[in-house]
Design a protein around this motif. Structure first.
Motif, PDB file in Angstrom:
ATOM      1  N   UNK A  86     -18.478  27.994 -14.468  1.00  0.00           N
ATOM      2  CA  UNK A  86     -19.091  28.119 -15.555  1.00  0.00           C
ATOM      3  C   UNK A  86     -20.299  27.185 -15.699  1.00  0.00           C
ATOM      4  N   UNK A  87     -20.313  25.961 -15.128  1.00  0.00           N
ATOM      5  CA  UNK A  87     -21.385  24.912 -15.286  1.00  0.00           C
ATOM      6  C   UNK A  87     -22.427  25.355 -14.484  1.00  0.00           C
ATOM      7  N   UNK A  88     -22.092  25.807 -13.103  1.00  0.00           N
ATOM      8  CA  UNK A  88     -23.114  26.112 -12.150  1.00  0.00           C
ATOM      9  C   UNK A  88     -23.794  27.132 -12.840  1.00  0.00           C
ATOM     10  N   UNK A  89     -23.277  28.349 -13.501  1.00  0.00           N
ATOM     11  CA  UNK A  89     -23.800  29.554 -14.045  1.00  0.00           C
ATOM     12  C   UNK A  89     -24.732  28.946 -15.208  1.00  0.00           C
ATOM     13  N   UNK A  90     -24.296  28.019 -15.858  1.00  0.00           N
ATOM     14  CA  UNK A  90     -25.242  27.472 -16.872  1.00  0.00           C
ATOM     15  C   UNK A  90     -26.405  26.691 -16.541  1.00  0.00           C
ATOM     16  N   UNK A  91     -26.257  25.903 -15.376  1.00  0.00           N
ATOM     17  CA  UNK A  91     -27.327  25.037 -14.798  1.00  0.00           C
ATOM     18  C   UNK A  91     -28.464  26.251 -14.372  1.00  0.00           C
ATOM     19  N   UNK A  92     -28.076  27.110 -13.675  1.00  0.00           N
ATOM     20  CA  UNK A  92     -28.879  28.422 -12.984  1.00  0.00           C
ATOM     21  C   UNK A  92     -29.516  28.882 -14.438  1.00  0.00           C
ATOM     22  N   UNK A  93     -28.986  29.162 -15.261  1.00  0.00           N
ATOM     23  CA  UNK A  93     -29.730  29.767 -16.494  1.00  0.00           C
ATOM     24  C   UNK A  93     -30.513  28.737 -17.192  1.00  0.00           C
ATOM     25  N   UNK A  94     -30.166  27.574 -17.391  1.00  0.00           N
ATOM     26  CA  UNK A  94     -31.112  26.485 -17.990  1.00  0.00           C
ATOM     27  C   UNK A  94     -32.259  26.247 -17.083  1.00  0.00           C
ATOM     28  N   UNK A  95     -32.235  26.320 -15.844  1.00  0.00           N
ATOM     29  CA  UNK A  95     -33.495  26.381 -14.893  1.00  0.00           C
ATOM     30  C   UNK A  95     -34.333  27.496 -14.986  1.00  0.00           C
ATOM     31  N   UNK A  96     -33.685  28.654 -15.175  1.00  0.00           N
ATOM     32  CA  UNK A  96     -34.569  29.793 -15.429  1.00  0.00           C
ATOM     33  C   UNK A  96     -35.216  29.749 -16.948  1.00  0.00           C
ATOM     34  N   UNK A 125     -39.529  19.013 -23.451  1.00  0.00           N
ATOM     35  CA  UNK A 125     -38.521  17.696 -23.511  1.00  0.00           C
ATOM     36  C   UNK A 125     -36.978  18.269 -23.699  1.00  0.00           C
ATOM     37  N   UNK A 126     -36.656  19.273 -24.519  1.00  0.00           N
ATOM     38  CA  UNK A 126     -35.254  19.645 -24.751  1.00  0.00           C
ATOM     39  C   UNK A 126     -34.925  20.498 -23.520  1.00  0.00           C
ATOM     40  N   UNK A 127     -35.554  20.888 -22.469  1.00  0.00           N
ATOM     41  CA  UNK A 127     -35.045  21.403 -21.232  1.00  0.00           C
ATOM     42  C   UNK A 127     -34.624  20.291 -20.191  1.00  0.00           C
ATOM     43  N   UNK A 128     -35.421  19.311 -20.335  1.00  0.00           N
ATOM     44  CA  UNK A 128     -35.025  18.209 -19.576  1.00  0.00           C
ATOM     45  C   UNK A 128     -33.729  17.769 -19.803  1.00  0.00           C
ATOM     46  N   UNK A 129     -33.351  17.688 -21.221  1.00  0.00           N
ATOM     47  CA  UNK A 129     -32.216  17.173 -21.605  1.00  0.00           C
ATOM     48  C   UNK A 129     -30.964  18.373 -21.226  1.00  0.00           C
ATOM     49  N   UNK A 130     -31.479  19.425 -21.461  1.00  0.00           N
ATOM     50  CA  UNK A 130     -30.334  20.582 -20.875  1.00  0.00           C
ATOM     51  C   UNK A 130     -29.783  20.388 -19.714  1.00  0.00           C
ATOM     52  N   UNK A 131     -30.693  20.381 -18.892  1.00  0.00           N
ATOM     53  CA  UNK A 131     -30.492  20.257 -17.200  1.00  0.00           C
ATOM     54  C   UNK A 131     -29.614  19.205 -16.969  1.00  0.00           C
ATOM     55  N   UNK A 132     -30.315  17.963 -17.552  1.00  0.00           N
ATOM     56  CA  UNK A 132     -29.454  16.625 -17.395  1.00  0.00           C
ATOM     57  C   UNK A 132     -28.080  16.837 -17.831  1.00  0.00           C
ATOM     58  N   UNK A 133     -27.628  17.022 -18.957  1.00  0.00           N
ATOM     59  CA  UNK A 133     -26.549  17.342 -19.329  1.00  0.00           C
ATOM     60  C   UNK A 133     -25.681  18.367 -18.490  1.00  0.00           C
ATOM     61  N   UNK A 134     -26.078  19.233 -18.054  1.00  0.00           N
ATOM     62  CA  UNK A 134     -24.981  20.170 -17.394  1.00  0.00           C
ATOM     63  C   UNK A 134     -25.122  19.702 -15.934  1.00  0.00           C
ATOM     64  N   UNK A 135     -25.875  19.079 -15.544  1.00  0.00           N
ATOM     65  CA  UNK A 135     -25.971  18.423 -14.026  1.00  0.00           C
ATOM     66  C   UNK A 135     -24.940  17.038 -14.038  1.00  0.00           C
ATOM     67  N   UNK A 136     -25.111  16.404 -15.363  1.00  0.00           N
ATOM     68  CA  UNK A 136     -24.221  15.126 -15.355  1.00  0.00           C
ATOM     69  C   UNK A 136     -22.451  15.961 -15.235  1.00  0.00           C
TER      70      UNK A 136
END
Length: 171
Positions: A86-96, A125-136
């Motif tokens: 789920x989180x891998x798919x979320x990260x891929x989507x956030x990167x898109x 700035x929001x996308x930096x935070x989104x990706x950081x949260x999922x990566x964490x």
């Protein structure tokens, strides 16, 4: 006044943000079905956040006197292999989404559309935070490996997330 091309990509972004909300609602439902109540809560809050992102762009389009045109929202996947999937798919989507936001910001610069450029800086700035949260979260899942107790603790931590609407855009 903003260009018709800019209006088109902003409308496309509204759709992408609404799709993200659908995707995260689907992940929330699947997590709930798997007994991952904390993960379900995290994704439900994320869905709410994505809806506010769509609303922010929707409101911006309206504020600049243009027409919002909503499109069909694609059906997201309904089942995910695991919490990690789920989180891998979320990260891929956030990167898109990050790429889409970057493209809009770059288009605003190219068109010398300062108002849209300023609006997009919030999203950058929001996308930096989104990706950081999922990566964490993914890092913690990787550390847990297949240890059920460790995954249980991560799921429990994710239950603490509370959606807080972002401050309204300046009008």
């Amino acid at each position: 006044m903003i260009s018709k091309k800019m209006v088109a990509v902003l409308n496309k972004q509204v759709n992408a943000e609404l799709y993200a909300a659908y995707l995260y609602l689907s992940m929330s439902a699947d997590a709930e079905n798997k007994g991952l109540k904390g993960t379900a809560n995290w994704f439900f809050a994320q869905a709410q956040e994505e809806t506010t992102h769509a609303q922010r762009i929707y409101n911006y389009i309206q504020r600049v006197g243009e027409k919002v045109v909503l499109d069909a929202i694609a059906k997201p996947p309904a089942v995910f292999k695991s919490m990690k999937a789920m989180f891998e798919a979320a990260l891929k989507h956030e990167q898109k989404v990050t790429g889409m936001i970057r493209d809009i910001a770059n288009q605003a610069v190219a068109e010398k559309d300062h108002a849209t450029g300023i609006e997009m800086q919030w999203f950058v700035a929001e996308q930096v935070e989104e990706e950081e949260n999922v990566n964490d979260i993914l890092s913690r899942i990787d550390l847990a490996g297949n240890a059920p107790g460790a995954l249980f603790m991560i799921d429990k931590e994710l239950a603490a997330r509370v959606f807080t609407p972002p401050a309204a855009a300046a009008e």
